[in-house]
Design a protein around this motif. Sequence first.
Motif, PDB file in Angstrom:
ATOM      1  N   ALA A 108      -5.714   3.612   5.590  1.00 46.87           N
ATOM      2  CA  ALA A 108      -6.452   4.856   5.344  1.00 46.87           C
ATOM      3  C   ALA A 108      -6.293   5.313   3.894  1.00 46.87           C
ATOM      4  O   ALA A 108      -7.269   5.703   3.239  1.00 46.87           O
ATOM      5  N   TYR A 109      -5.063   5.253   3.381  1.00 46.91           N
ATOM      6  CA  TYR A 109      -4.850   5.674   1.996  1.00 46.91           C
ATOM      7  C   TYR A 109      -5.485   4.686   1.003  1.00 46.91           C
ATOM      8  O   TYR A 109      -5.953   5.096  -0.065  1.00 46.91           O
ATOM      9  N   ALA A 110      -5.515   3.417   1.363  1.00 44.32           N
ATOM     10  CA  ALA A 110      -6.207   2.445   0.514  1.00 44.32           C
ATOM     11  C   ALA A 110      -7.692   2.770   0.436  1.00 44.32           C
ATOM     12  O   ALA A 110      -8.313   2.679  -0.626  1.00 44.32           O
ATOM     13  N   ASP A 111      -8.250   3.195   1.575  1.00 42.76           N
ATOM     14  CA  ASP A 111      -9.669   3.548   1.615  1.00 42.76           C
ATOM     15  C   ASP A 111      -9.956   4.788   0.777  1.00 42.76           C
ATOM     16  O   ASP A 111     -11.071   4.966   0.270  1.00 42.76           O
ATOM     17  N   LEU A 112      -8.944   5.648   0.620  1.00 47.92           N
ATOM     18  CA  LEU A 112      -9.089   6.840  -0.229  1.00 47.92           C
ATOM     19  C   LEU A 112      -8.899   6.516  -1.705  1.00 47.92           C
ATOM     20  O   LEU A 112      -9.063   7.386  -2.560  1.00 47.92           O
TER      21      LEU A 112
ATOM     22  N   HIS B 176       0.180   4.619  -2.819  1.00 47.25           N
ATOM     23  CA  HIS B 176       0.623   5.261  -1.579  1.00 47.25           C
ATOM     24  C   HIS B 176       0.479   4.280  -0.414  1.00 47.25           C
ATOM     25  O   HIS B 176       1.347   4.182   0.469  1.00 47.25           O
ATOM     26  N   ALA B 177      -0.639   3.547  -0.402  1.00 50.58           N
ATOM     27  CA  ALA B 177      -0.874   2.555   0.650  1.00 50.58           C
ATOM     28  C   ALA B 177       0.220   1.492   0.650  1.00 50.58           C
ATOM     29  O   ALA B 177       0.731   1.104   1.713  1.00 50.58           O
ATOM     30  N   ILE B 178       0.603   1.020  -0.550  1.00 50.51           N
ATOM     31  CA  ILE B 178       1.634  -0.016  -0.643  1.00 50.51           C
ATOM     32  C   ILE B 178       2.954   0.472  -0.053  1.00 50.51           C
ATOM     33  O   ILE B 178       3.672  -0.286   0.621  1.00 50.51           O
ATOM     34  N   GLU B 179       3.279   1.731  -0.261  1.00 47.62           N
ATOM     35  CA  GLU B 179       4.513   2.287   0.321  1.00 47.62           C
ATOM     36  C   GLU B 179       4.509   2.148   1.850  1.00 47.62           C
ATOM     37  O   GLU B 179       5.519   1.758   2.451  1.00 47.62           O
ATOM     38  N   PHE B 180       3.368   2.445   2.465  1.00 46.25           N
ATOM     39  CA  PHE B 180       3.284   2.335   3.923  1.00 46.25           C
ATOM     40  C   PHE B 180       3.348   0.874   4.375  1.00 46.25           C
ATOM     41  O   PHE B 180       4.007   0.549   5.367  1.00 46.25           O
TER      42      PHE B 180
ATOM     43  N   ILE C  35     -11.390   4.445   9.948  1.00 47.52           N
ATOM     44  CA  ILE C  35     -11.274   3.734   8.676  1.00 47.52           C
ATOM     45  C   ILE C  35     -12.471   2.803   8.516  1.00 47.52           C
ATOM     46  O   ILE C  35     -13.101   2.747   7.455  1.00 47.52           O
ATOM     47  N   GLY C  36     -12.796   2.084   9.598  1.00 49.93           N
ATOM     48  CA  GLY C  36     -13.938   1.178   9.566  1.00 49.93           C
ATOM     49  C   GLY C  36     -15.255   1.887   9.314  1.00 49.93           C
ATOM     50  O   GLY C  36     -16.183   1.297   8.752  1.00 49.93           O
ATOM     51  N   LEU C  37     -15.332   3.165   9.695  1.00 50.35           N
ATOM     52  CA  LEU C  37     -16.554   3.948   9.468  1.00 50.35           C
ATOM     53  C   LEU C  37     -16.557   4.633   8.098  1.00 50.35           C
ATOM     54  O   LEU C  37     -17.504   5.345   7.769  1.00 50.35           O
ATOM     55  N   GLY C  38     -15.476   4.436   7.324  1.00 46.70           N
ATOM     56  CA  GLY C  38     -15.409   5.061   6.000  1.00 46.70           C
ATOM     57  C   GLY C  38     -15.048   6.525   6.037  1.00 46.70           C
ATOM     58  O   GLY C  38     -15.429   7.292   5.147  1.00 46.70           O
TER      59      GLY C  38
END
Length: 484
Positions: free
Chosen positions: A318-322, A327-331, A280-283
């Motif tokens: 990860a989904y926030a980065d996408l 979806h990220a909020i659900e996790f 994630i940190g590497l994009g």
Amino acid sequence: MPSAREAHLRHATHYEAVLRKASELYGQGGEILTRGLVMFDLEWSNIQAGQAWAAGHASQDDIVAKLCSAYADAGVRLLELRQHPREWIDWLEAAIAATQRLNDLAAEAKHLGNLGTAYWSLSESRRAIELYEQCLTIQRKAGDRRGEGNALVGLGLAYSKLGESNRAIEFYEQSLTIFREIGDRRGEKIALGNLGWAYIALGAPRRAIEFCEQALDIDREIGDRRAESQDLGVLGAAYYELGQPRRAIEFYEQQLAIAREIGDQRGMSSALGDLGGAYIGLGEPRRAIEFCEQALSIDREIGDRWGEGIGLGNLGLAYADLGETHHAIEFYEQQLAIVREIGDRQSKGNALGNLGLAYADLGETLRAIEFYEQQMVIVREIGNRLGEANALMNTGNAYGILDQPSRAVEFYKQSLLVFREIGDRRSEGLALFNMSKVVDRLGGRAEAIVHICAALDVLEELKDPNTDKVREQLAEWRGQTNEG
């Protein structure tokens, strides 16, 4: 012809000895470690049968009670590695009942400490603390220094999982003093490795590296492969916090290889989750998701609620980065529910901060600030300086979006102080960059250029991916100034 009882006793006694021998081989490390694992796995069903008989008949006579107690003590590190914590708890509770029948306080103290560890592994940290405190009281009365050191480590682990890292450090330092006094190298490296984790949680990764490198040297000296794997993971986390994700990945991959070699499921989950975070940190969020899903699957299989919460949080990132913010909020919300349930304040703060970032991304800035404020309360209570600095910087970003630049600068300055105190250079550079943009909006172009130059110096030194963006902004401002 032996009676049924004699036959069962002979069988159970033999397989207790097998468990003890497998544990001895495992404890020798190196190539012999694998022989211990193979022996354990080959005879596991017989070992379980022997323990079940002993536990079921321990109340009948002292010989069987001693055997029941011995099973729980014979292979602690192997049982912790291979056995589900709930089954281990059953063994330990039977063993404690047996030691109480025998009035064997020394054995009872050991079992209480191990029972604390089993509950800690299930993230039932308050219950673990109760058990470690009972263990510590007995060990101190008995003058058992090694047992006292082990109980102090357990208390440190439990408070660390609750997010109370400063309190954890106090326990680790006490244990380290004891282990060095009595020459216990295994105990020493455990205390050192845990001090590393605690300092990472407090946002002091350079200090963490010092402790971890000492621990890793001892791991290799005594051939403790599982501890080596764990300490490689701590080193990876420290370098990630220093803004060096590629170096972190090198350590995580070494950690994963060892965990797979020895069949350490919890270690595998930890390494996979950490690899996900590093990517994630590497994009590279899609690659990160693959690792995070593997980790989450293992955590659910072994009933590790703490690990499950972390895995859900990593998937959210990860989904926030996408760009899939909903979806990220659900996790994050699933993570928050779990960490509230188990009392993990450190992860609760992280989840609240990530929810704030997600709602900021959706343009719901006021709602984001509410989450940052909740996060701030928690991180200050538990002494998490890095979490405090991040919450301050994110709040500054939010006020900048709300066109309240003076308020934003207040928060940026507070965050800078903390980032500098804890030595987080990357975050210091980003905070300087963010503050420079807000100061420029207030009409302070000259001051803004001072801040952005400082940011550029830091980020160039770290080879941070944001360097080009900062350099372009500086060039634009200087061009405008020259035109004026």
